[in-house]
Design a protein around this motif. Structure first.
Motif, PDB file in Angstrom:
ATOM      1  N   GLY A   8       0.804  -1.219   0.000  1.00 61.38           N
ATOM      2  CA  GLY A   8       0.000   0.000   0.000  1.00 61.38           C
ATOM      3  C   GLY A   8       0.834   1.263   0.000  1.00 61.38           C
ATOM      4  O   GLY A   8       0.546   2.202   0.737  1.00 61.38           O
ATOM      5  N   ASN A  10       0.847   3.449  -2.106  1.00 59.63           N
ATOM      6  CA  ASN A  10       0.054   4.556  -2.642  1.00 59.63           C
ATOM      7  C   ASN A  10      -0.584   5.389  -1.532  1.00 59.63           C
ATOM      8  O   ASN A  10      -1.068   6.492  -1.779  1.00 59.63           O
ATOM      9  CB  ASN A  10      -1.047   4.035  -3.557  1.00 59.63           C
ATOM     10  CG  ASN A  10      -1.887   2.956  -2.886  1.00 59.63           C
ATOM     11  OD1 ASN A  10      -1.400   1.860  -2.613  1.00 59.63           O
ATOM     12  ND2 ASN A  10      -3.140   3.272  -2.595  1.00 59.63           N
ATOM     13  N   THR A  11      -0.594   4.879  -0.302  1.00 59.11           N
ATOM     14  CA  THR A  11      -1.139   5.622   0.828  1.00 59.11           C
ATOM     15  C   THR A  11      -0.061   6.503   1.444  1.00 59.11           C
ATOM     16  O   THR A  11       1.136   6.302   1.219  1.00 59.11           O
ATOM     17  CB  THR A  11      -1.687   4.672   1.903  1.00 59.11           C
ATOM     18  OG1 THR A  11      -0.592   3.936   2.474  1.00 59.11           O
ATOM     19  CG2 THR A  11      -2.722   3.707   1.331  1.00 59.11           C
ATOM     20  N   GLY A  14       1.997   4.296   3.842  1.00 59.44           N
ATOM     21  CA  GLY A  14       2.791   3.315   3.108  1.00 59.44           C
ATOM     22  C   GLY A  14       4.012   3.906   2.436  1.00 59.44           C
ATOM     23  O   GLY A  14       5.123   3.384   2.558  1.00 59.44           O
ATOM     24  N   SER A  31       2.032  -1.178  -4.612  1.00 61.39           N
ATOM     25  CA  SER A  31       0.978  -0.182  -4.690  1.00 61.39           C
ATOM     26  C   SER A  31      -0.353  -0.871  -4.961  1.00 61.39           C
ATOM     27  O   SER A  31      -0.406  -1.872  -5.677  1.00 61.39           O
ATOM     28  CB  SER A  31       1.281   0.822  -5.804  1.00 61.39           C
ATOM     29  OG  SER A  31       0.206   1.726  -5.967  1.00 61.39           O
ATOM     30  N   PHE A  32      -1.414  -0.337  -4.397  1.00 54.44           N
ATOM     31  CA  PHE A  32      -2.746  -0.895  -4.607  1.00 54.44           C
ATOM     32  C   PHE A  32      -3.507  -0.199  -5.728  1.00 54.44           C
ATOM     33  O   PHE A  32      -4.581  -0.645  -6.108  1.00 54.44           O
ATOM     34  CB  PHE A  32      -3.582  -0.785  -3.325  1.00 54.44           C
ATOM     35  CG  PHE A  32      -3.075  -1.647  -2.196  1.00 54.44           C
ATOM     36  CD1 PHE A  32      -2.215  -2.705  -2.431  1.00 54.44           C
ATOM     37  CD2 PHE A  32      -3.484  -1.394  -0.902  1.00 54.44           C
ATOM     38  CE1 PHE A  32      -1.753  -3.492  -1.385  1.00 54.44           C
ATOM     39  CE2 PHE A  32      -3.043  -2.176   0.146  1.00 54.44           C
ATOM     40  CZ  PHE A  32      -2.177  -3.229  -0.093  1.00 54.44           C
ATOM     41  N   THR A  33      -2.976   0.922  -6.212  1.00 55.66           N
ATOM     42  CA  THR A  33      -3.652   1.618  -7.296  1.00 55.66           C
ATOM     43  C   THR A  33      -2.726   1.647  -8.501  1.00 55.66           C
ATOM     44  O   THR A  33      -2.388   0.605  -9.035  1.00 55.66           O
ATOM     45  CB  THR A  33      -4.073   3.029  -6.860  1.00 55.66           C
ATOM     46  OG1 THR A  33      -2.936   3.742  -6.361  1.00 55.66           O
ATOM     47  CG2 THR A  33      -5.124   2.973  -5.756  1.00 55.66           C
ATOM     48  N   CYS A  69      -0.806  -1.407   4.644  1.00 57.13           N
ATOM     49  CA  CYS A  69      -1.265  -0.016   4.672  1.00 57.13           C
ATOM     50  C   CYS A  69      -2.429   0.118   3.691  1.00 57.13           C
ATOM     51  O   CYS A  69      -2.248   0.553   2.548  1.00 57.13           O
ATOM     52  CB  CYS A  69      -0.134   0.936   4.290  1.00 57.13           C
ATOM     53  SG  CYS A  69       1.321   0.810   5.349  1.00 57.13           S
ATOM     54  N   GLY A  70      -3.599  -0.272   4.145  1.00 60.43           N
ATOM     55  CA  GLY A  70      -4.773  -0.235   3.292  1.00 60.43           C
ATOM     56  C   GLY A  70      -5.602   1.008   3.518  1.00 60.43           C
ATOM     57  O   GLY A  70      -5.088   2.120   3.655  1.00 60.43           O
ATOM     58  N   ARG A  81     -11.407   9.336   0.590  1.00 56.75           N
ATOM     59  CA  ARG A  81     -11.030   7.978   0.974  1.00 56.75           C
ATOM     60  C   ARG A  81     -12.026   7.442   1.992  1.00 56.75           C
ATOM     61  O   ARG A  81     -12.046   7.862   3.147  1.00 56.75           O
ATOM     62  CB  ARG A  81      -9.617   7.965   1.561  1.00 56.75           C
ATOM     63  CG  ARG A  81      -8.535   8.408   0.594  1.00 56.75           C
ATOM     64  CD  ARG A  81      -8.172   7.279  -0.342  1.00 56.75           C
ATOM     65  NE  ARG A  81      -7.436   6.239   0.361  1.00 56.75           N
ATOM     66  CZ  ARG A  81      -7.378   4.968  -0.039  1.00 56.75           C
ATOM     67  NH1 ARG A  81      -8.069   4.586  -1.087  1.00 56.75           N
ATOM     68  NH2 ARG A  81      -6.671   4.101   0.629  1.00 56.75           N
ATOM     69  N   ASP A  87     -12.521  -3.376   0.208  1.00 60.36           N
ATOM     70  CA  ASP A  87     -11.298  -3.155   0.984  1.00 60.36           C
ATOM     71  C   ASP A  87     -11.106  -4.246   2.030  1.00 60.36           C
ATOM     72  O   ASP A  87      -9.981  -4.646   2.324  1.00 60.36           O
ATOM     73  CB  ASP A  87     -11.350  -1.789   1.682  1.00 60.36           C
ATOM     74  CG  ASP A  87     -11.318  -0.637   0.704  1.00 60.36           C
ATOM     75  OD1 ASP A  87     -10.486  -0.655  -0.207  1.00 60.36           O
ATOM     76  OD2 ASP A  87     -12.145   0.288   0.859  1.00 60.36           O
ATOM     77  N   TRP A  94      -4.225 -10.163   2.080  1.00 61.95           N
ATOM     78  CA  TRP A  94      -2.870  -9.877   2.551  1.00 61.95           C
ATOM     79  C   TRP A  94      -2.622 -10.478   3.932  1.00 61.95           C
ATOM     80  O   TRP A  94      -1.541 -11.015   4.203  1.00 61.95           O
ATOM     81  CB  TRP A  94      -2.628  -8.374   2.579  1.00 61.95           C
ATOM     82  CG  TRP A  94      -2.365  -7.811   1.218  1.00 61.95           C
ATOM     83  CD1 TRP A  94      -3.268  -7.242   0.366  1.00 61.95           C
ATOM     84  CD2 TRP A  94      -1.113  -7.802   0.525  1.00 61.95           C
ATOM     85  NE1 TRP A  94      -2.650  -6.872  -0.802  1.00 61.95           N
ATOM     86  CE2 TRP A  94      -1.330  -7.201  -0.723  1.00 61.95           C
ATOM     87  CE3 TRP A  94       0.168  -8.235   0.862  1.00 61.95           C
ATOM     88  CZ2 TRP A  94      -0.306  -7.023  -1.655  1.00 61.95           C
ATOM     89  CZ3 TRP A  94       1.196  -8.053  -0.050  1.00 61.95           C
ATOM     90  CH2 TRP A  94       0.957  -7.448  -1.294  1.00 61.95           C
TER      91      TRP A  94
END
Length: 308
Positions: A8, A10-11, A14, A31-33, A69-70, A81, A87, A94
């Motif tokens: 994560g 992208n956070t 993270g 990254s999640f995105t 880190c979601g 967000r 989610d 994970w």
């Protein structure tokens, strides 16, 4: 030496955590995105979407520690967000993968599980936010706790620079302040924000001490978004924004992250024997990150990525 996988990046938490840790041990970011390029941390170009892809990636990397880190790893003051059912499913993938390979799990969760009227919620506070989004966060926490006896679950309210070219909540607020406006921030909700890189320092100490279970790690001061914006402007040498008359509250504010989410941090302070930062300390460090190029380095360049 530990190899850490930060899932994560992208956070806000993270990205800043991956950068802070990469000076001390090998770190792999996911990254999640969209793919995010970080200055010193190796980021996987593939985005694993399915549980099977997550497990395959974790088995390939074999990290000794996974930091998840979601949806809880961004400030709940960021209106863009909000937790969704997907989610929870993804977080469980994970958590289960970490259990499968025997990696130590650290879950970053949010202060938004709470609401008022009480201030400075302890880990066992009963002032639970009844919103569906807060319930989703609690489901993720419960799965992490049930899946691993040695999981470290951290509720926080982290602020910091967003990785990648898109502006985050903090960057948007600063742009408003540079124009002399306050944006849409309000006076009713209150939290205890801390800088994400300062959170990274506390996490390192927590791992060295072998802490497990649920802990609150947050700043030492309770503040509203509106007062936060005013203090932010002062540290960035900007004119104090003209703020509209706040009015008064008749009813307690309700909704995800809309009430009193301030965290009591006595448990972590006693466990590690450390103080937690005052807001002015965090904001001055944030300003220095702006001056020394750290902010621009995190912006990086967007990478093409494959979805698995």
């Amino acid at each position: 030496m530990d190899q850490i996988l930060v899932a994560g990046v992208n956070t806000v938490v993270g990205a800043n955590l991956a950068e802070a840790l990469s000076d001390h041990c090998p770190v792999v970011g996911v990254s999640f995105t969209s793919g995010v390029s970080l200055p010193t941390c190796n980021v996987e170009t593939e985005i694993p979407r399915k549980a099977s892809a997550v497990l395959e990636l974790v088995r390939r990397i074999q990290p000794s520690r996974i930091v998840l880190c979601g949806i809880g790893a961004d400030s709940c003051w960021d209106e863009s967000r909000r937790p969704q059912a997907a989610d929870v499913t993804y977080a469980k993938s994970w958590i289960d993968a970490a259990q499968s390979v025997g990696s130590h799990l650290t879950l970053i969760s949010s202060d938004a599980v709470f609401t008022g009227p009480w201030m400075f919620h302890a880990e066992n506070s009963h002032s639970i936010c009844p919103s569906p989004e807060a319930e989703l966060l609690r489901q993720i926490e419960a799965h992490a706790s049930a899946s691993s006896a040695d999981a470290l679950i951290v509720r926080t309210h982290a602020i910091g620079w967003q990785a990648g070219p898109n502006a985050g909540w903090l960057e948007t607020l600063l742009a408003d302040l540079e124009r002399g406006t306050i944006g849409s921030v309000d006076f009713a909700r209150h939290g205890t924000p801390m800088l994400a890189t300062e959170l990274a320092d506390v996490l390192k100490k927590s791992w060295e001490s072998g802490l497990v279970g649920l802990h609150h790690i947050a700043g030492a001061e309770r503040i509203s978004p509106r007062e936060f914006a005013t203090r932010l402007a002062a540290h960035f040498r900007l004119a104090r924004p003209a703020t509209p008359i706040a009015g008064s509250l008749v009813d307690r504010t309700v909704g995800f992250g809309c009430g009193e989410t301030s965290l009591q941090t006595r448990k972590i302070r006693r466990a590690l024997g450390i103080p937690l930062p005052l807001l002015d300390e965090s904001l001055e460090k944030l300003y220095q990150q702006h001056l020394n190029g750290y902010r621009e380095q995190l912006r990086g360049s967007q990478l093409a990525s494959r979805v698995a």
